[in-house]
Design a protein around this motif. Structure first.
Motif, PDB file in Angstrom:
ATOM      1  N   ARG A   1      39.200 -13.317  31.110  1.00 42.13           N
ATOM      2  CA  ARG A   1      37.861 -12.629  29.240  1.00 42.13           C
ATOM      3  C   ARG A   1      37.349 -13.769  29.731  1.00 42.13           C
ATOM      4  NH1 ARG A   1      40.790  -9.448  27.006  1.00 42.13           N
ATOM      5  NH2 ARG A   1      40.005  -9.495  25.308  1.00 42.13           N
ATOM      6  N   PRO A   2      36.613 -13.715  28.841  1.00 39.70           N
ATOM      7  CA  PRO A   2      35.088 -14.096  28.441  1.00 39.70           C
ATOM      8  C   PRO A   2      35.276 -15.068  27.076  1.00 39.70           C
ATOM      9  CG  PRO A   2      34.610 -11.436  28.038  1.00 39.70           C
ATOM     10  CD  PRO A   2      35.805 -11.866  28.484  1.00 39.70           C
ATOM     11  N   ASN A   3      34.688 -15.631  27.117  1.00 37.38           N
ATOM     12  CA  ASN A   3      34.488 -17.066  25.816  1.00 37.38           C
ATOM     13  C   ASN A   3      36.077 -17.265  25.385  1.00 37.38           C
ATOM     14  OD1 ASN A   3      31.493 -16.744  25.386  1.00 37.38           O
ATOM     15  ND2 ASN A   3      32.043 -14.316  25.239  1.00 37.38           N
ATOM     16  N   VAL A   4      36.713 -17.490  26.009  1.00 40.16           N
ATOM     17  CA  VAL A   4      38.179 -18.473  25.614  1.00 40.16           C
ATOM     18  C   VAL A   4      38.117 -19.546  24.355  1.00 40.16           C
ATOM     19  CG1 VAL A   4      40.300 -18.794  26.330  1.00 40.16           C
ATOM     20  CG2 VAL A   4      39.130 -17.041  27.397  1.00 40.16           C
ATOM     21  N   ILE A   5      38.558 -19.832  23.708  1.00 39.07           N
ATOM     22  CA  ILE A   5      38.217 -21.005  23.091  1.00 39.07           C
ATOM     23  C   ILE A   5      39.571 -21.611  22.964  1.00 39.07           C
ATOM     24  CG2 ILE A   5      38.253 -21.603  20.870  1.00 39.07           C
ATOM     25  CD1 ILE A   5      36.644 -19.141  19.539  1.00 39.07           C
ATOM     26  N   TYR A   6      39.112 -22.760  23.905  1.00 43.93           N
ATOM     27  CA  TYR A   6      40.594 -23.959  24.174  1.00 43.93           C
ATOM     28  C   TYR A   6      40.661 -24.785  23.120  1.00 43.93           C
ATOM     29  CZ  TYR A   6      40.598 -21.957  28.887  1.00 43.93           C
ATOM     30  OH  TYR A   6      40.375 -20.399  29.718  1.00 43.93           O
ATOM     31  N   MET A   7      41.884 -24.929  22.663  1.00 44.19           N
ATOM     32  CA  MET A   7      41.959 -26.190  21.823  1.00 44.19           C
ATOM     33  C   MET A   7      42.884 -27.687  22.212  1.00 44.19           C
ATOM     34  SD  MET A   7      44.343 -23.211  19.181  1.00 44.19           S
ATOM     35  CE  MET A   7      43.875 -24.161  17.549  1.00 44.19           C
ATOM     36  N   LYS A   8      41.445 -28.415  22.602  1.00 43.95           N
ATOM     37  CA  LYS A   8      42.324 -30.301  22.812  1.00 43.95           C
ATOM     38  C   LYS A   8      42.288 -30.440  21.628  1.00 43.95           C
ATOM     39  CE  LYS A   8      41.672 -28.044  27.170  1.00 43.95           C
ATOM     40  NZ  LYS A   8      42.701 -28.319  28.142  1.00 43.95           N
ATOM     41  N   THR A   9      43.245 -31.955  22.065  1.00 41.47           N
ATOM     42  CA  THR A   9      43.530 -32.881  20.873  1.00 41.47           C
ATOM     43  C   THR A   9      42.696 -34.463  21.208  1.00 41.47           C
ATOM     44  OG1 THR A   9      45.488 -33.406  21.837  1.00 41.47           O
ATOM     45  CG2 THR A   9      45.678 -31.801  20.197  1.00 41.47           C
ATOM     46  N   CYS A  10      42.155 -35.071  20.024  1.00 41.97           N
ATOM     47  CA  CYS A  10      42.088 -36.332  20.147  1.00 41.97           C
ATOM     48  C   CYS A  10      42.957 -37.513  20.344  1.00 41.97           C
ATOM     49  CB  CYS A  10      40.543 -36.409  19.259  1.00 41.97           C
ATOM     50  SG  CYS A  10      39.825 -38.059  19.602  1.00 41.97           S
ATOM     51  N   PRO A  11      42.579 -37.805  21.906  1.00 42.05           N
ATOM     52  CA  PRO A  11      43.562 -38.531  22.378  1.00 42.05           C
ATOM     53  C   PRO A  11      43.469 -40.025  21.928  1.00 42.05           C
ATOM     54  CG  PRO A  11      41.276 -39.283  23.997  1.00 42.05           C
ATOM     55  CD  PRO A  11      41.374 -37.595  23.324  1.00 42.05           C
ATOM     56  N   ARG A  12      42.443 -39.952  20.627  1.00 41.93           N
ATOM     57  CA  ARG A  12      42.620 -41.332  20.069  1.00 41.93           C
ATOM     58  C   ARG A  12      41.701 -41.592  19.105  1.00 41.93           C
ATOM     59  NH1 ARG A  12      41.773 -42.609  25.541  1.00 41.93           N
ATOM     60  NH2 ARG A  12      42.907 -44.369  26.217  1.00 41.93           N
ATOM     61  N   SER A  13      42.217 -42.181  17.577  1.00 38.51           N
ATOM     62  CA  SER A  13      41.459 -42.618  16.702  1.00 38.51           C
ATOM     63  C   SER A  13      40.155 -43.434  16.911  1.00 38.51           C
ATOM     64  CB  SER A  13      42.316 -43.240  15.522  1.00 38.51           C
ATOM     65  OG  SER A  13      42.924 -42.009  15.437  1.00 38.51           O
ATOM     66  N   TYR A  14      39.223 -42.610  15.860  1.00 35.18           N
ATOM     67  CA  TYR A  14      38.132 -43.887  15.877  1.00 35.18           C
ATOM     68  C   TYR A  14      37.236 -43.917  14.709  1.00 35.18           C
ATOM     69  CZ  TYR A  14      37.451 -43.044  21.178  1.00 35.18           C
ATOM     70  OH  TYR A  14      37.758 -42.811  22.522  1.00 35.18           O
ATOM     71  N   GLY A  15      37.010 -45.209  14.696  1.00 33.68           N
ATOM     72  CA  GLY A  15      36.317 -45.658  12.605  1.00 33.68           C
ATOM     73  C   GLY A  15      35.701 -46.508  13.006  1.00 33.68           C
ATOM     74  N   ILE A  16      34.883 -46.819  11.376  1.00 33.07           N
ATOM     75  CA  ILE A  16      33.999 -47.706  10.972  1.00 33.07           C
ATOM     76  C   ILE A  16      34.676 -48.851   9.989  1.00 33.07           C
ATOM     77  CG2 ILE A  16      32.343 -46.441  11.962  1.00 33.07           C
ATOM     78  CD1 ILE A  16      31.105 -45.897   8.929  1.00 33.07           C
ATOM     79  N   VAL A  17      34.373 -49.640   9.906  1.00 35.29           N
ATOM     80  CA  VAL A  17      34.563 -51.108   8.985  1.00 35.29           C
ATOM     81  C   VAL A  17      34.130 -50.757   7.622  1.00 35.29           C
ATOM     82  CG1 VAL A  17      35.925 -53.028   8.570  1.00 35.29           C
ATOM     83  CG2 VAL A  17      36.061 -51.809  10.387  1.00 35.29           C
ATOM     84  N   LEU A  18      33.655 -50.559   6.321  1.00 38.38           N
ATOM     85  CA  LEU A  18      32.616 -50.691   5.226  1.00 38.38           C
ATOM     86  C   LEU A  18      33.281 -51.578   4.051  1.00 38.38           C
ATOM     87  CD1 LEU A  18      30.881 -47.292   5.483  1.00 38.38           C
ATOM     88  CD2 LEU A  18      30.564 -49.814   6.889  1.00 38.38           C
ATOM     89  N   ASN A  19      32.508 -52.536   3.258  1.00 39.12           N
ATOM     90  CA  ASN A  19      32.914 -52.929   2.274  1.00 39.12           C
ATOM     91  C   ASN A  19      32.827 -51.915   1.087  1.00 39.12           C
ATOM     92  OD1 ASN A  19      33.207 -55.307   3.683  1.00 39.12           O
ATOM     93  ND2 ASN A  19      31.137 -55.941   3.298  1.00 39.12           N
ATOM     94  N   GLU A  20      34.071 -51.343   0.982  1.00 35.71           N
ATOM     95  CA  GLU A  20      33.939 -50.345  -0.079  1.00 35.71           C
ATOM     96  C   GLU A  20      33.677 -51.011  -2.458  1.00 35.71           C
ATOM     97  OE1 GLU A  20      34.131 -47.083   0.959  1.00 35.71           O
ATOM     98  OE2 GLU A  20      35.252 -47.443   2.426  1.00 35.71           O
ATOM     99  N   THR A  21      34.149 -49.865  -2.846  1.00 36.42           N
ATOM    100  CA  THR A  21      33.461 -50.354  -4.286  1.00 36.42           C
ATOM    101  C   THR A  21      35.369 -50.742  -4.548  1.00 36.42           C
ATOM    102  OG1 THR A  21      31.845 -49.175  -4.514  1.00 36.42           O
ATOM    103  CG2 THR A  21      33.647 -49.839  -6.853  1.00 36.42           C
ATOM    104  N   PHE A  22      35.591 -51.231  -5.214  1.00 36.34           N
ATOM    105  CA  PHE A  22      36.900 -52.137  -5.282  1.00 36.34           C
ATOM    106  C   PHE A  22      37.870 -51.692  -6.299  1.00 36.34           C
ATOM    107  CE2 PHE A  22      40.425 -54.767  -7.175  1.00 36.34           C
ATOM    108  CZ  PHE A  22      41.328 -54.691  -6.469  1.00 36.34           C
ATOM    109  N   ARG A  23      38.834 -50.812  -6.499  1.00 35.82           N
ATOM    110  CA  ARG A  23      39.423 -49.856  -7.197  1.00 35.82           C
ATOM    111  C   ARG A  23      41.039 -50.630  -7.045  1.00 35.82           C
ATOM    112  NH1 ARG A  23      36.703 -45.744  -4.360  1.00 35.82           N
ATOM    113  NH2 ARG A  23      34.675 -45.076  -5.938  1.00 35.82           N
ATOM    114  N   GLY A  24      41.544 -50.549  -8.144  1.00 34.74           N
ATOM    115  CA  GLY A  24      43.083 -51.584  -7.791  1.00 34.74           C
ATOM    116  C   GLY A  24      43.801 -50.687  -7.770  1.00 34.74           C
TER     117      GLY A  24
END
Length: 743
Positions: free
Chosen positions: A531-554
């Motif tokens: 079949r043409p255009n079969v859509i495969y569902m994969k999962t991300c093996p790891r998490s990727y993120g960044i570190v920021l200084n956020e506006t403080f909320r208690g």
């Protein structure tokens, strides 16, 4: 409202109806109903061992019945013969299809002999366990209420007093719509009695209404579905060693225009439920197919086979309408080949709308509240408050009423006589002039039509949109295939058939229409290589993120992370982690996974241009328990890339000018966007200013261990070592006085 049979353009995504309004149509537009789907019983096929028997390669001719075709039983009773003793089980594979629906869920499987599917190879699960109705689908209902008599609390095995979670699938698709999300939050607060302490204490530790998210509810429900499927499979494949060696493909069906977040939630729930590598070590592919595409694959082949004639011809177009409980999807196809197998080509844009049969129930509840008044209706639907109708849960009394209404709904047609519904205690003896007599509620045919018509109009609008697309291509539509649970409505069939007569279009509906989606999904999985255009569902093996200084909320951050930004004077939370891609997130083969985070940068604007040069690290995390603070997770994170961006080439006139309220010092600030795209085995990260790319980095081969990977577009010698004052998230967490990144 314009006539539902007019050919004028209509919006494919129709706005929600404001309420049921009875309409009188001219007699000439009232069509006669087509034959309803006959009741079928599921044969006992669970004693057949598929490892010792196989489907006959040359099955006898299918029985010709009528337009509706073969019954469910005819297909399930396809003859079997014993396999040769030298059968090599390693050549077999298991294809599983999951059709999680708003009101009902179906699961089917096959052990195909080749890459071409036979209709008689497909087995639809019909044994859901003790005290279930055990039909070819199971109700998409779950309850967290106590089970005093051992009820399973899912499907249709529920305790009398259970508070049930209903229509949960639709909740997966509301987060991108703020008004729907607000409505969902308010309904949850209704169910939890606004977190009233007296209510919590009275529950005795067993709250009637769950605090779980829609994603968690779906996962819990599908866990029950998996266990039922597994019990069926164990009866088929008793040798667990062979089962462990089978190559497995799983096919997941989704509505047209299903948002990424809803697809992601669905995949996570399916994997969490048990359809994963732990239970299927040789799980090869998870495939996604839209519900109407799967239904079209099966329905066209089914009708072609059973009718014993070519009602479809090469070059002709047809429309598939999948009318389910929550959404109605319509899609157009052109026949490209008839032999040796039927091949179809998508033509036009598929349309989808939330006008399924669940909304008929909502219209009925709105009408019922008007009839009973707030005082009586509150006793009937105890989760109702704030003048709203609960669409996500039902208690015992409302479930008693809806069960009767469902039976009336299925059999309703244009000439139906007035109908009666018995109200439960404490409304059993009330009387309301002209509507309720000693607890018996009367519903006229006109009133029943008012519940149906907004949804029926939505279906016909979707059909008209497909018709216009086909005619704009210079082609003619000859057939419309109607499938799905709502498609079994005699009233919908009659109204749609009346609309089709104006164009000499034939309405066709197989007896197997209720399971057409899950059967077609199995075929799609079997024939994935063809079949043409079969859509495969994969999962991300790891998490990727960044570190920021956020506006403080208690309420959100730890006090020990609080500090005062010396440039802006604002209170900030230091070193907060934002995960742009999470482990297990869905990655579709036809599109990347994109997420972004806006953050603010501030600087003093001195003559030293270097203060506008900065670096942002990308971190990787391999486990499921994601940290949210850099301060206590620095040893667990892996720095896999660094982005270097430079604002010194941009005139200060392009930035916002502000003043520190404490020392009156002038500073400048602007917003940047960190955009992350995961496609295949590559993560691409870029920083944008006003949609202009400032820098970009690619992390290759994310499936491999980080120690063996590399990133592109960053020179290693230019990277700051850990703890360098130019790195945003340093191990010592020093905060450069001239520059801050915040959100």
């Amino acid at each position: 409202m314009a006539s539902r049979f007019a050919a004028s353009p209509t919006s494919p995504n129709r706005a929600k109806s404001q309420g049921p309004v009875a309409k009188q149509k001219p007699a000439s537009l009232r069509g006669s109903p087509v034959s309803p789907r006959s009741e079928q019983t599921e044969p006992d096929y669970l004693n057949d061992d598929l490892l010792e028997e196989d489907f006959d390669e040359a099955s006898p001719p299918y029985k010709y019945q009528d337009q509706s075709g073969l019954s469910e039983t005819d297909i399930e009773d396809a003859p079997l013969r014993r396999l040769k003793t030298d059968f090599d089980d390693t050549l077999r594979r298991l294809v599983i299809a999951i059709d999680f629906g708003t009101t009902f869920t179906g699961v089917a499987f096959a052990l195909p002999k080749s890459h071409e599917a036979g209709l008689n190879e497909i087995k639809v699960i019909g044994d859901w366990g003790a005290r279930m109705s055990n039909s070819l689908k199971v109700p998409s209902i779950y309850s967290y209420s106590p089970a005093p008599d051992g009820q399973q609390q899912w499907g249709d095995d529920l305790s009398p007093d259970a508070v049930t979670m209903i229509n949960t699938k639709l909740e997966l698709d509301v987060q991108d719509n703020k008004s729907d999300e607000l409505e969902l939050i308010l309904q949850v607060l209704d169910g939890m009695k606004d977190l009233n302490f007296n209510y919590v204490r009275a529950s005795g530790g067993y709250p009637e209404y769950t605090w779980k998210s829609p994603d968690e509810i779906v996962a819990d429900y599908l866990t029950k579905v998996y266990h039922a499927f597994d019990q069926n499979l164990q009866k088929k494949i008793q040798n667990q060693g062979i089962r462990q060696r089978l190559t497995v493909d799983i096919v997941v069906t989704v509505p047209v225009d299903w948002a990424y977040r809803a697809k992601n939630s669905t995949l996570r729930a399916i994997r969490s439920a048990g359809f994963n590598e732990q239970n299927f070590p040789n799980l090869h592919d998870i495939i996604m197919v839209t519900e109407p595409e799967a239904a079209a694959i099966y329905t066209a082949r089914y009708l072609k086979k059973e009718m014993q004639k070519d009602f479809l011809k090469v070059g002709e177009c047809f429309v598939l309408c999948d009318a389910g409980g929550g959404t109605v999807d319509v899609v157009s196809y052109r026949v490209t080949n008839l032999e040796p197998t039927l091949e179809l080509e998508l033509t036009g844009i598929p349309y989808s709308s939330k006008c399924g049969s669940a909304y008929i129930d909502t219209n009925f509840k709105l009408w019922l509240r008007d009839i009973l008044g707030e005082r009586y209706f509150q006793q009937l639907d105890q989760n109702n408050s704030r003048n709203r109708i609960s669409t996500i849960s039902e208690g015992r009394r409302m479930r008693f009423v809806i069960k009767q209404f469902d039976a009336l709904k299925k059999n309703f047609f244009l000439k139906s006589a007035p109908m009666k519904i018995e109200l439960p205690e404490p409304l059993k003896n009330i009387s309301i002039a002209g509507k309720v007599n000693l607890g018996e509620l009367a519903i006229t045919s006109e009133e029943m039509r008012s519940f149906f018509d907004p949804c029926v109009d939505g279906v016909i609008e979707l059909y008209q949109g497909q018709l216009q697309q086909i005619e704009r291509q210079g082609r003619r539509l000859k057939n419309v295939f109607l499938i799905g649970g709502f498609g079994e409505s005699r009233y919908l069939q009659a109204e749609l058939q009346a609309a089709l007569k104006f164009r000499n279009v034939e309405l066709r509906r197989p007896d197997t229409s209720w399971t057409a989606v899950v059967r077609g999904a199995v075929i799609h999985g079997i024939e994935k290589s063809n079949r043409p255009n079969v859509i495969y569902m994969k999962t991300c093996p790891r998490s990727y993120g960044i570190v920021l200084n956020e506006t403080f909320r208690g309420s959100m951050f730890h006090l020990e992370d609080r500090y005062t930004d010396p440039i802006t004077g604002d209170m900030k939370a230091q070193g907060q982690i934002t995960w742009l891609v999470k482990k297990g997130d869905l990655i579709l083969s036809d599109e990347g996974r994109t997420s972004s985070k806006d953050f603010r940068v501030s600087f003093q604007g001195t003559v030293e241009a270097d203060e506008r040069k900065k670096k942002l690290s990308i971190y990787e995390y391999e486990d499921d328990d994601l940290p949210d603070r850099f301060q206590n997770a620095r040893e667990e994170l892996k720095e896999v890339a660094i982005l270097t961006y430079d604002l010194s080439t941009i005139s200060l006139d392009n930035f916002d000018r502000a003043e520190n309220p404490t020392n009156k010092a002038v500073y400048y600030e602007t917003y940047l966007t960190c955009k992350m795209v995961m496609s295949g085995a590559t993560v691409t990260v870029e920083i944008l200013w006003n949609d202009t790319e400032l820098c970009k980095v690619k992390i290759e081969d994310v499936g491999r261990k980080s120690s063996t990977r590399s990133w592109n577009n960053v020179r290693p010698e230019a990277l700051p070592h850990r703890g360098h004052p130019d790195a945003h998230s340093t191990s010592s967490f020093e905060l450069p006085g001239s520059f801050r990144e915040t959100h």
